[in-house]
Design a protein around this motif. Structure first.
Motif, PDB file in Angstrom:
ATOM      1  N   LEU A 192       9.023  -0.607   1.310  1.00  0.00           N
ATOM      2  CA  LEU A 192       8.784  -1.543   0.207  1.00  0.00           C
ATOM      3  C   LEU A 192       8.015  -0.873  -0.932  1.00  0.00           C
ATOM      4  O   LEU A 192       8.326  -1.071  -2.115  1.00  0.00           O
ATOM      5  CB  LEU A 192       8.013  -2.766   0.713  1.00  0.00           C
ATOM      6  CG  LEU A 192       8.751  -3.669   1.707  1.00  0.00           C
ATOM      7  CD1 LEU A 192       7.826  -4.784   2.195  1.00  0.00           C
ATOM      8  CD2 LEU A 192       9.999  -4.260   1.066  1.00  0.00           C
ATOM      9  N   ALA A 193       7.022  -0.083  -0.591  1.00  0.00           N
ATOM     10  CA  ALA A 193       6.243   0.578  -1.626  1.00  0.00           C
ATOM     11  C   ALA A 193       7.061   1.613  -2.372  1.00  0.00           C
ATOM     12  O   ALA A 193       6.897   1.803  -3.584  1.00  0.00           O
ATOM     13  CB  ALA A 193       5.001   1.227  -1.006  1.00  0.00           C
ATOM     14  N   ARG A 194       7.952   2.312  -1.653  1.00  0.00           N
ATOM     15  CA  ARG A 194       8.765   3.328  -2.303  1.00  0.00           C
ATOM     16  C   ARG A 194       9.821   2.711  -3.219  1.00  0.00           C
ATOM     17  O   ARG A 194      10.147   3.267  -4.261  1.00  0.00           O
ATOM     18  CB  ARG A 194       9.429   4.217  -1.240  1.00  0.00           C
ATOM     19  CG  ARG A 194      10.226   5.381  -1.821  1.00  0.00           C
ATOM     20  CD  ARG A 194      10.628   6.374  -0.744  1.00  0.00           C
ATOM     21  NE  ARG A 194      11.397   5.767   0.312  1.00  0.00           N
ATOM     22  CZ  ARG A 194      10.946   5.529   1.542  1.00  0.00           C
ATOM     23  NH1 ARG A 194       9.700   5.851   1.850  1.00  0.00           N
ATOM     24  NH2 ARG A 194      11.712   4.974   2.466  1.00  0.00           N
ATOM     25  N   ARG A 195      10.329   1.555  -2.854  1.00  0.00           N
ATOM     26  CA  ARG A 195      11.423   0.959  -3.631  1.00  0.00           C
ATOM     27  C   ARG A 195      10.917   0.008  -4.714  1.00  0.00           C
ATOM     28  O   ARG A 195      11.464  -0.013  -5.820  1.00  0.00           O
ATOM     29  CB  ARG A 195      12.364   0.209  -2.693  1.00  0.00           C
ATOM     30  CG  ARG A 195      13.543  -0.425  -3.425  1.00  0.00           C
ATOM     31  CD  ARG A 195      14.682  -0.705  -2.502  1.00  0.00           C
ATOM     32  NE  ARG A 195      15.864  -1.176  -3.212  1.00  0.00           N
ATOM     33  CZ  ARG A 195      17.043  -1.376  -2.655  1.00  0.00           C
ATOM     34  NH1 ARG A 195      17.187  -1.150  -1.356  1.00  0.00           N
ATOM     35  NH2 ARG A 195      18.062  -1.789  -3.372  1.00  0.00           N
ATOM     36  N   LEU A 255       9.846 -10.891   4.214  1.00  0.00           N
ATOM     37  CA  LEU A 255       9.240  -9.749   3.531  1.00  0.00           C
ATOM     38  C   LEU A 255       8.123  -9.129   4.358  1.00  0.00           C
ATOM     39  O   LEU A 255       7.975  -7.905   4.396  1.00  0.00           O
ATOM     40  CB  LEU A 255       8.705 -10.205   2.171  1.00  0.00           C
ATOM     41  CG  LEU A 255       8.151  -9.120   1.255  1.00  0.00           C
ATOM     42  CD1 LEU A 255       9.245  -8.119   0.900  1.00  0.00           C
ATOM     43  CD2 LEU A 255       7.584  -9.738  -0.021  1.00  0.00           C
ATOM     44  N   LEU A 256       7.343  -9.980   5.049  1.00  0.00           N
ATOM     45  CA  LEU A 256       6.228  -9.445   5.833  1.00  0.00           C
ATOM     46  C   LEU A 256       6.705  -8.632   7.021  1.00  0.00           C
ATOM     47  O   LEU A 256       5.961  -7.794   7.547  1.00  0.00           O
ATOM     48  CB  LEU A 256       5.331 -10.595   6.309  1.00  0.00           C
ATOM     49  CG  LEU A 256       4.603 -11.382   5.209  1.00  0.00           C
ATOM     50  CD1 LEU A 256       3.812 -12.524   5.817  1.00  0.00           C
ATOM     51  CD2 LEU A 256       3.692 -10.463   4.401  1.00  0.00           C
ATOM     52  N   GLY A 257       7.950  -8.846   7.457  1.00  0.00           N
ATOM     53  CA  GLY A 257       8.458  -8.086   8.582  1.00  0.00           C
ATOM     54  C   GLY A 257       9.102  -6.771   8.214  1.00  0.00           C
ATOM     55  O   GLY A 257       9.566  -6.045   9.108  1.00  0.00           O
ATOM     56  N   GLN A 258       9.127  -6.417   6.935  1.00  0.00           N
ATOM     57  CA  GLN A 258       9.753  -5.174   6.494  1.00  0.00           C
ATOM     58  C   GLN A 258       8.748  -4.013   6.555  1.00  0.00           C
ATOM     59  O   GLN A 258       7.536  -4.212   6.447  1.00  0.00           O
ATOM     60  CB  GLN A 258      10.275  -5.324   5.062  1.00  0.00           C
ATOM     61  CG  GLN A 258      11.305  -6.415   4.892  1.00  0.00           C
ATOM     62  CD  GLN A 258      12.565  -6.145   5.692  1.00  0.00           C
ATOM     63  OE1 GLN A 258      12.994  -4.991   5.839  1.00  0.00           O
ATOM     64  NE2 GLN A 258      13.179  -7.200   6.230  1.00  0.00           N
ATOM     65  N   PRO A 259       9.239  -2.781   6.729  1.00  0.00           N
ATOM     66  CA  PRO A 259       8.331  -1.614   6.721  1.00  0.00           C
ATOM     67  C   PRO A 259       7.642  -1.489   5.358  1.00  0.00           C
ATOM     68  O   PRO A 259       8.276  -1.527   4.307  1.00  0.00           O
ATOM     69  CB  PRO A 259       9.265  -0.437   6.993  1.00  0.00           C
ATOM     70  CG  PRO A 259      10.476  -1.034   7.637  1.00  0.00           C
ATOM     71  CD  PRO A 259      10.632  -2.390   7.045  1.00  0.00           C
ATOM     72  N   ARG A 260       6.355  -1.295   5.395  1.00  0.00           N
ATOM     73  CA  ARG A 260       5.569  -1.260   4.156  1.00  0.00           C
ATOM     74  C   ARG A 260       5.878  -0.013   3.333  1.00  0.00           C
ATOM     75  O   ARG A 260       5.897  -0.065   2.108  1.00  0.00           O
ATOM     76  CB  ARG A 260       4.081  -1.313   4.503  1.00  0.00           C
ATOM     77  CG  ARG A 260       3.680  -2.618   5.155  1.00  0.00           C
ATOM     78  CD  ARG A 260       2.263  -2.529   5.698  1.00  0.00           C
ATOM     79  NE  ARG A 260       1.339  -2.138   4.668  1.00  0.00           N
ATOM     80  CZ  ARG A 260       0.747  -2.999   3.834  1.00  0.00           C
ATOM     81  NH1 ARG A 260       1.003  -4.289   3.939  1.00  0.00           N
ATOM     82  NH2 ARG A 260      -0.098  -2.571   2.917  1.00  0.00           N
ATOM     83  N   ALA A 261       6.129   1.109   3.994  1.00  0.00           N
ATOM     84  CA  ALA A 261       6.397   2.338   3.255  1.00  0.00           C
ATOM     85  C   ALA A 261       7.685   2.215   2.447  1.00  0.00           C
ATOM     86  O   ALA A 261       7.767   2.673   1.298  1.00  0.00           O
ATOM     87  CB  ALA A 261       6.465   3.529   4.201  1.00  0.00           C
TER      88      ALA A 261
END
Length: 534
Positions: free
Chosen positions: A235-238, A227-233
Motif C-alpha cells: 500500500l505504501a509503495r503504490r 484495506l486493513l487486511g492488505q500488506p502495508r508495504a
C-alpha cells in the motif's frame, strides 16, 4: 433558521463560487432528502428541486459561529479543537462519567443542539480518526465506483470466493452482518473495538481524498476492513505513505492528540464601589485606579490599545458607556485618560453608579524599545520627534470628539486625471506619505467636486458672461488652457465628454473658479465648473 422559521421546512443550500461556478457547499436535511449533494452546481440543483432556497456563504460568519460553538463545547471537556471548517473534536478522557456515561453525554449534546436549532452528527471512539469516521459514515454501506446499472462483475480468480459467499442460500449458515446504528442511537465504538467498528465502513471514512478512494474502489477495495487486511508495504509503495498514516491514525498506531485552541487574550478590569457615586470627579478617580491595571496587563502581553470602552453600571441595572479610539496603539495611562475624560460628561449617573469597568476592545502588538544612555539622549529625542507621535496624539484627541473615521489624509496616486490624482485614507489607520508630493503642470484648486454645468455659449473661447449655481458672473481674467485627455484604456462615464480644456478664471466679484470646456465625444460639448481656488 430561528430568525426565519420558514427556512426550517424548505430545502436550503449554501452557495459559494468555485472555479467561476456557483456550487453548493452545505445542505439542510430537506435539501439532502431531495437528492441534492455538496459540490453540485446550483443550476443542476434548481433543475432537480424547484423549491430550493439558496443563500451566499460567509466564511467569516461561519468561523465566528464555530468559535462560539467551541466555547459552548468547553462544558463537556477542556480539550476542544476545531476539525476543519464544519466540525469540532473533543477529548472526553475522564469526562464522560460526569454526565452519566458516554451514551448519556451524547444525549445531552443532542438535546442542547436541538435547543439551539442545530442538527448534529456525532461519533465516539478510541481514536480521533475513528470518531471522525463514525460521525460521518456510520450505517453507510460501501458502494461501487461504477455508474449506470448496478451489475456485479467479478474476475475469474474471485469466483471461488463468490461461491463460498453464496453457499448459504443452499442450506449453509447465513453470513454475519453487522447492523448499523438504530434510529435515535449514537454511533459509539466500545473500548478496544475500533477494528470491528470501522471494518464495514467505506474507505472514504479514513479521511482519504476522492481520487484515492476511486483508485481503491477500482481495485475492489471498498471497505475499511478490506484495506486493513492488505500488506502495508504494498500500500505504501503504490499509494504513498499518506494512506498508511491515515490507517495508523484511525487504529491508534499513530498519535493524533487534540490540541485546543488558545483562548483569545482579554484585557478588562473592573472595580466595585462600596457606595454609589455620581460626580465626574469620582469617575476620574476611579479611572485613575483602573487605567494602570489595564495598561499593566497590556504591557505583559506586549500589546497596546486601539479602542477602549469605559462602562459605568448604575444601581438601576442600566449601563452607561463611552468608547474612544486611538490613532496608534498605546498602553500609557497619560495617553488614554484625556480621551476618556473628554466624554465623561455624556454619562448619566441616575441614582448612582456602583461599578466601573474598563476594557481594551481592540489591541495591536507593540514592539519592545531599547533604552538609551545619556550620550544617546539627544539622538533619542530627535528620533521621537521624527516619529511624529504628537500628530498621532492630536488625531486621537480630535477623533474622540468627531470620530476617527471623520479624519482623513490624502496620498498621491498615479493618474493625470485631476479627481484621481490622490486617494483618501483614514488618518488613524494609515501613515503619512514619505516623499515629495508630485507637482502638477498647473496649480490645482483647493476644492474639487463633480463637474457642474455652466450656462455659456457652446464655444471653446472663455465666455465673458456665464451663469453658474444661479449666479450671473462676469469673467475678468482667465489663465489657460490646460488640455487633459481621458484615460483611453478605461471606460469612465464621467469622461465620456472627451478632451477637456481647463481655465483658471477670476470673476468680477472676486471668485476664482476652475472651468473647463468639454469638446464632446459620446456626449454633447459645453462648459462646466469643477473647483474653486482659495
Amino acid at each position: 433558521m430561528r430568525r426565519n422559521p420558514q427556512l426550517a421546512t424548505v430545502p436550503l443550500g449554501v452557495v459559494e463560487e468555485q472555479h467561476n461556478s456557483q456550487v453548493l457547499t452545505s445542505l439542510s436535511a430537506a435539501a439532502a432528502q431531495a437528492g441534492l449533494r455538496v459540490g453540485q452546481p446550483v443550476r443542476d440543483a434548481h433543475a432537480m428541486c424547484e423549491k430550493l432556497v439558496t443563500r451566499a456563504r460567509s466564511q467569516p460568519a461561519e468561523a465566528a459561529f464555530l468559535t462560539a460553538l467551541q466555547r459552548w463545547a468547553g462544558k463537556f471537556s477542556p480539550w476542544v479543537a476545531p476539525e476543519g471548517d464544519d466540525a469540532l473534536v473533543i477529548d472526553l478522557t475522564g469526562c464522560a462519567h460526569l454526565f452519566g456515561g458516554e451514551e448519556s453525554l451524547l444525549q445531552v449534546v443532542q438535546q442542547d443542539c436541538e435547543d439551539l436549532g442545530l442538527s448534529v452528527r456525532m461519533g465516539l471512539a478510541d481514536t480521533r480518526g475513528a470518531a471522525w469516521a463514525l460521525a460521518r459514515f456510520a450505517g453507510q454501506s460501501a458502494g461501487s465506483h461504477r455508474t449506470g446499472d448496478a451489475i456485479d462483475q467479478e474476475a475469474r480468480a474471485t469466483r471461488s470466493r463468490a461461491s463460498k459467499r453464496r453457499h448459504w442460500t443452499k442450506g449453509g449458515a447465513a453470513p454475519v452482518v453487522t447492523p448499523g446504528p438504530a434510529a435515535g442511537a449514537h454511533p459509539i465504538s466500545a473500548p478496544g473495538q475500533t477494528y470491528c467498528a470501522l471494518s464495514p465502513l467505506p474507505v472514504a471514512a479514513l479521511r482519504l481524498d476522492a481520487e484515492m478512494t476511486s483508485q481503491l474502489s477500482r481495485l475492489g477495495i471498498r471497505r475499511v476492513g478490506d484495506l486493513l487486511g492488505q500488506p502495508r508495504a504494498v500500500l505504501a509503495r503504490r499509494f504513498g505513505r499518506g494512506l498508511v498514516m491515515r490507517m495508523d491514525q484511525a487504529m491508534g498506531s499513530a498519535p493524533e492528540p487534540v490540541s485546543p485552541a488558545r483562548a483569545p487574550a482579554h484585557f478588562a478590569v473592573r472595580m466595585t464601589l462600596p457606595d454609589p457615586i455620581g460626580l465626574e470627579s469620582d469617575l476620574l478617580a476611579g479611572l485613575d485606579r483602573l487605567l494602570p491595571r489595564l495598561c499593566e496587563s497590556l504591557e505583559k502581553k506586549g500589546r497596546g490599545a486601539r479602542r477602549v470602552l469605559f462602562q459605568a453600571y448604575r444601581t438601576d441595572h442600566d449601563i452607561q458607556s463611552v468608547e474612544v479610539g486611538l490613532a496608534r496603539a498605546a498602553r500609557e495611562p497619560a495617553q488614554i485618560k484625556p480621551l476618556i475624560a473628554l466624554k465623561l460628561g455624556s454619562i448619566d449617573a441616575g441614582f448612582g453608579i456602583d461599578m466601573l469597568r474598563l476594557e481594551a476592545v481592540q489591541t495591536e502588538p507593540i514592539h519592545a524599545r531599547t533604552p538609551v544612555g545619556h550620550l544617546e539622549a539627544g539622538a533619542a529625542v530627535s528620533t521621537r520627534l521624527a516619529s511624529n507621535t504628537s500628530m498621532d496624539d492630536l488625531i486621537g484627541r480630535i477623533g474622540a470628539r468627531v470620530g476617527l473615521e471623520a479624519i482623513t489624509r490624502l496620498k498621491p496616486a498615479s493618474s493625470h486625471i485631476p479627481e484621481k490624482a490622490s486617494t483618501v485614507h483614514a488618518a488613524a489607520w494609515s501613515t503619512p506619505f514619505d516623499g515629495p508630493w508630485p507637482d502638477p503642470p498647473n496649480p490645482r484648486p483647493l476644492l474639487i467636486w463633480q463637474p457642474e454645468p455652466v450656462q455659456a455659449p457652446d464655444s471653446p473661447k472663455v465666455p465673458d458672461v456665464f451663469r453658474w449655481r444661479g449666479q450671473r458672473l462676469r469673467a475678468v481674467r482667465a489663465i489657460g488652457p490646460e488640455r487633459i485627455a481621458p484615460e483611453w484604456w478605461l471606460d469612465d462615464p464621467n469622461w465620456r465628454s472627451g478632451v477637456r480644456d481647463y481655465w483658471s478664471t477670476e470673476t468680477e466679484d472676486g471668485q476664482r473658479l476652475w472651468l473647463f470646456y468639454a469638446h464632446g465625444h459620446l456626449m454633447s460639448s459645453g462648459w462646466f465648473c469643477q473647483g474653486t481656488y482659495a
